[in-house]
Design an enzyme around this catalytic site. Structure first.
Site, PDB file in Angstrom:
ATOM      1  N   GLU A 384       0.835  -1.213   0.000  1.00 19.70           N
ATOM      2  CA  GLU A 384       0.000   0.000   0.000  1.00 19.70           C
ATOM      3  C   GLU A 384       0.871   1.266   0.000  1.00 19.70           C
ATOM      4  O   GLU A 384       1.044   1.931   1.027  1.00 19.70           O
ATOM      5  CB  GLU A 384      -0.942  -0.036   1.217  1.00 19.70           C
ATOM      6  N   LYS A 389       2.198   1.453  -6.272  1.00 19.31           N
ATOM      7  CA  LYS A 389       0.987   1.086  -7.019  1.00 19.31           C
ATOM      8  C   LYS A 389       0.900   1.868  -8.331  1.00 19.31           C
ATOM      9  O   LYS A 389       0.448   1.347  -9.347  1.00 19.31           O
ATOM     10  CB  LYS A 389      -0.253   1.320  -6.150  1.00 19.31           C
ATOM     11  N   HIS A 432     -11.561  -3.415  -3.423  1.00 19.57           N
ATOM     12  CA  HIS A 432     -10.950  -3.469  -2.096  1.00 19.57           C
ATOM     13  C   HIS A 432     -11.467  -4.694  -1.345  1.00 19.57           C
ATOM     14  O   HIS A 432     -12.592  -4.695  -0.836  1.00 19.57           O
ATOM     15  CB  HIS A 432     -11.265  -2.165  -1.331  1.00 19.57           C
TER      16      HIS A 432
END
Ligand code: 3HC
Length: 697
Positions: A384, A389, A432
């Site tokens: 994360e 990303k 998610h």
């Protein structure tokens, strides 16, 4: 008006077919028309057998749940109709397929014989709606299947297979196909053989294996009545009555218990969640027939906890999955985790060896992302970090074939930024998943500004295929769930610094019914994960200039107390048991001194609940007013399926409607004046600060 129950004569046999799509629920019209059909059979001596069946994808899946909101369920009563089935003077056969649930199974139990397709699932899931089988199920099932099996089926609410039902004596004949032919053959045999009727009510419940005190010890193992167990305990009382009382008296008790349960806050909350989960699938402005993309292969970037868990979700549903990892070691580790997880399911008897092998065989690993180029959907499940990303998304934009969907499993980052990085933002959506991804039902689907409608429609449908409860969220920090978590954790930490202990906070929150208090939750999720979110947000300038903001989690992280995985976090761990740790008390004490927070020893449980949960609810209201969530029910689904909020409380927004806006507003204002509101923590959302009447749907 079209009829919902069709009657067809076939010689001496009357077919009664229920046809009330989509699930043949026993609405008032269905009951009335069924009753009419039964009356027709009763007065016609030339009818020698009746076959009950249903059109479409399933036999009756239960009572019409929408009727439970009425003050009185309209006549005819389910039980009266089913009793009329049992009372017919000729044999009645139920020919069942699909999902035979609730009133649907009760109708079948009232028939004299049952024939099922092998693929049928049968169950009495009423307990999941906070009620009990109210049309004879508690009295007839023990007569057919015995007391223990009946209790397990009703208190668990989980459907069983047709073969299991046959083994238990619930079903007489199971066929691979040709259901109606099999029912017809049985009817002919019964007519020819002059076989006697077989009313279930006349069977004596077998009490030979029920020892003294059986029912009280069975009840003790259930969730307590004030923790969502009301209905399960009522089921035990009714099943006991099936042994102790004549059939009709048992039915009367069942009816009385049912009528009480259906109006309890628990049942109302559970029904709210049932419909909210289905409503969440409907996206405003997106017609149900929106074209969807074909998805038959999945690519995943990252073989960590999330990546491997997501891979399992898809393999469990039969999709081939390719996982890409940079290093061979990380890939091997991820694939080994998957293997271990399946072995553990096998050992627990949850899947067969063949099934475990099949699922493992569907997952392969590669160390070159280029190999994902033919996948229909690629989900990045990397660390994360925006930089990480963004880089991966940029690469995927070039690698993925035209028409592929690119999804990010980010839990907090801006999907629009990631979407732009791919160079094809209309193909991008957030997916998610919650950890462990193969267990948790929730999937937050994040709709970017440029996400194409068919991408959204495809992902929502796919979520259903893999058994997830999907909720759409707009783009904001943390989406729906994690954004609401922030004020909850903020107050948790302030309370710790003020003098509450982790145990006291967790216990107060768990008393409300949440599966886990905040301190235990973070210890399980990882103090490092939680702290890094705060640190990143601080770096990005997204936090108020409050030096005490979530100071505890940051300090625990600095001390290397990473939670359960390192043996210490908010607690110290003896095995998996959390134990209070004086070192944490000292940390909180010292932080309170540093930040000028006054320590007190008079923090009550109600203060903890109000200070942790009311700001969370307030944030939910704010999310609604910003249009991040489409409906209050969507927020409730997120919290029930992703964060352990008790379904029998209906979720935080349902709680708001129950507690009342005025009360929450008053308490938020009170804490603003006690604690000060320099950082806007206690600002009241317009949804709550408006009039008394909330528009939360
Ligand atoms: N009453 C009213 N509506 C129902 C319903 C019911 N029992 N069961 C399903 N529906 C509706 C859903 O709300 C949905 O409506 P929508 O399309 O407008 O959103 C539609 O039927 C299709 O349902 P699903 O999307 O859930 O369809 P699936 O194919 O995924 O699942 C199912 C089918 C397994 C039958 C699932 O709908 C289900 O579990 N239904 C509830 C079953 C149940 O709880 N039965 C017991 C009812 S209580 C009872 O029978 C009391 C009795 O003892 C007196």
């Amino acid at each position: 008006m079209t009829s919902l129950v069709h009657l067809t004569r076939n010689g001496a046999i009357l077919w009664i077919e229920i046809d009330n799509p989509p699930v043949n629920a026993a609405s008032q019209t269905v009951r009335q028309e069924l009753m009419n059909g039964l009356l027709a059979a009763r007065v016609d001596p030339s009818i020698e057998a009746v076959i009950l069946c249903a059109a479409g994808r399933t036999f009756m899946a239960g009572a019409d749940i929408t009727e439970f909101d009425l003050t009185e369920i309209p006549q005819p009563d389910h039980s009266d109709v089913f009793n009329a089935v049992e009372a017919l003077a000729c044999p009645v056969i139920a020919a069942v397929h699909g999902t035979v649930l609730g009133g649907g199974l009760e109708l079948s139990l009232a028939a004299h014989y049952r024939v099922a397709l092998a693929s049928t699932k049968l169950g009495l899931p009423e307990v999941k709606l906070g009620i009990l089988p109210g049309a004879g199920g508690t009295q007839r099932l023990p007569r057919l299947a015995g007391v223990r099996a009946a209790l397990d089926i009703m208190t668990g609410g989980v459907p069983i297979s047709a073969s299991k039902a046959k083994q238990l004596g619930i079903v007489d004949v199971v066929v691979e196909d040709g259901l109606r032919d099999a029912a017809l053959a049985l009817a002919v045999k019964l007519i020819e053989g002059k076989r006697q009727l077989r009313p279930t009510r006349e069977i004596t419940v077998d009490a030979s294996t029920i020892e003294e005190g059986f029912f009280s010890s069975y009840a003790e193992a259930l969730p307590p009545p004030d923790k969502g167990g009301l209905a399960a305990h009522a089921i035990v009382r009714c099943v006991k009555a099936s042994l102790d009382l004549p059939f009709d008296e048992g039915l009367r008790l069942e009816r009385a218990e049912f009528n009480v349960l259906k109006d309890t806050p628990e049942s109302i909350a559970l029904r709210h969640i049932f419909f909210a989960e289905r409503e969440a699938m409907r996206i405003p402005g997106l017609p149900r027939d929106t074209t969807r993309r074909e998805i038959s292969s999945i690519g995943i970037v990252g073989a960590g906890t999330m990546g491997s868990g997501i891979a399992m979700c898809f393999a469990n549903a039969g999709f081939p999955v390719t996982i890409a990892e940079v290093s061979k070691e990380a890939l091997t580790k991820g694939l080994r985790t998957i293997q271990t997880n399946y072995e553990s399911s096998l050992q627990k008897g949850r899947i067969t060896n063949d099934e475990a092998q099949r699922r493992v065989g569907l997952i392969s690993g590669v160390t070159d992302m280029l190999e994902l180029r033919d996948c229909d959907l690629v989900i990045e499940a990397a660390f994360e970090s925006l930089d990480v990303k963004r880089t991966i998304c940029k690469q995927l934009g070039g690698i993925c074939k035209v028409g592929a969907i690119i999804a990010s499993n980010t839990s907090t980052l801006d999907i629009n930024v990631l979407a732009e990085a791919t160079g094809r933002p209309s193909d991008v959506v957030g997916m998610h998943f919650f950890s462990p991804a193969y267990v948790m039902r929730l999937l937050e689907v994040v709709r970017g500004d440029k996400t194409a409608p068919e991408v959204l429609a495809t992902v929502m449908a796919l979520a259903k295929t893999i058994g997830k409860s999907a909720v759409v969220s707009g783009v904001c920090y943390g989406f729906i769930g994690n954004r609401m978590l922030e004020p909850y954790l903020r107050e948790t930490e302030t309370l710790l610094m003020e003098g509450a202990s982790p145990t006291q906070i967790d216990r107060a929150i768990e008393k409300v019914g949440l599966a886990m208090g905040p301190c235990r939750m973070i210890d399980m999720a990882g103090v490092d994960v939680a702290a890094k979110v705060v640190i990143e947000r601080k770096k990005a300038g997204a936090l108020a200039p409050d030096p005490s903001y979530r100071a505890v989690v940051q300090q625990l992280f600095t001390l290397g107390r990473l939670g359960q995985k390192s043996g210490a976090g908010y607690y110290r761990y003896e095995g998996r048991t959390p134990v209070e740790d004086p070192e944490v008390t000292a940390v909180c004490h010292q932080l309170a001194e540093t930040h000028g927070i006054e320590r007190r020893d008079n923090i009550s449980d109600s203060e903890i609940v109000e200070r942790c949960l009311f700001p969370l609810i307030n944030e939910g209201a704010q999310i609604l007013s910003e249009g991040i969530a489409y409906r209050a029910g969507d927020i409730d689904v997120v919290w029930v399926n992703g964060y352990g909020f008790p379904a029998y409380k209906g979720g935080p927004m349902h709680m708001l409607a129950y507690v009342g806006a005025a009360q929450i507003r008053e308490r938020l204002a009170a804490y603003a004046s006690i604690r000060g509101n320099a950082f806007g923590y206690w600002d009241i959302s317009p949804q709550i600060s408006g009039g008394e009447k909330l528009s939360l749907s």
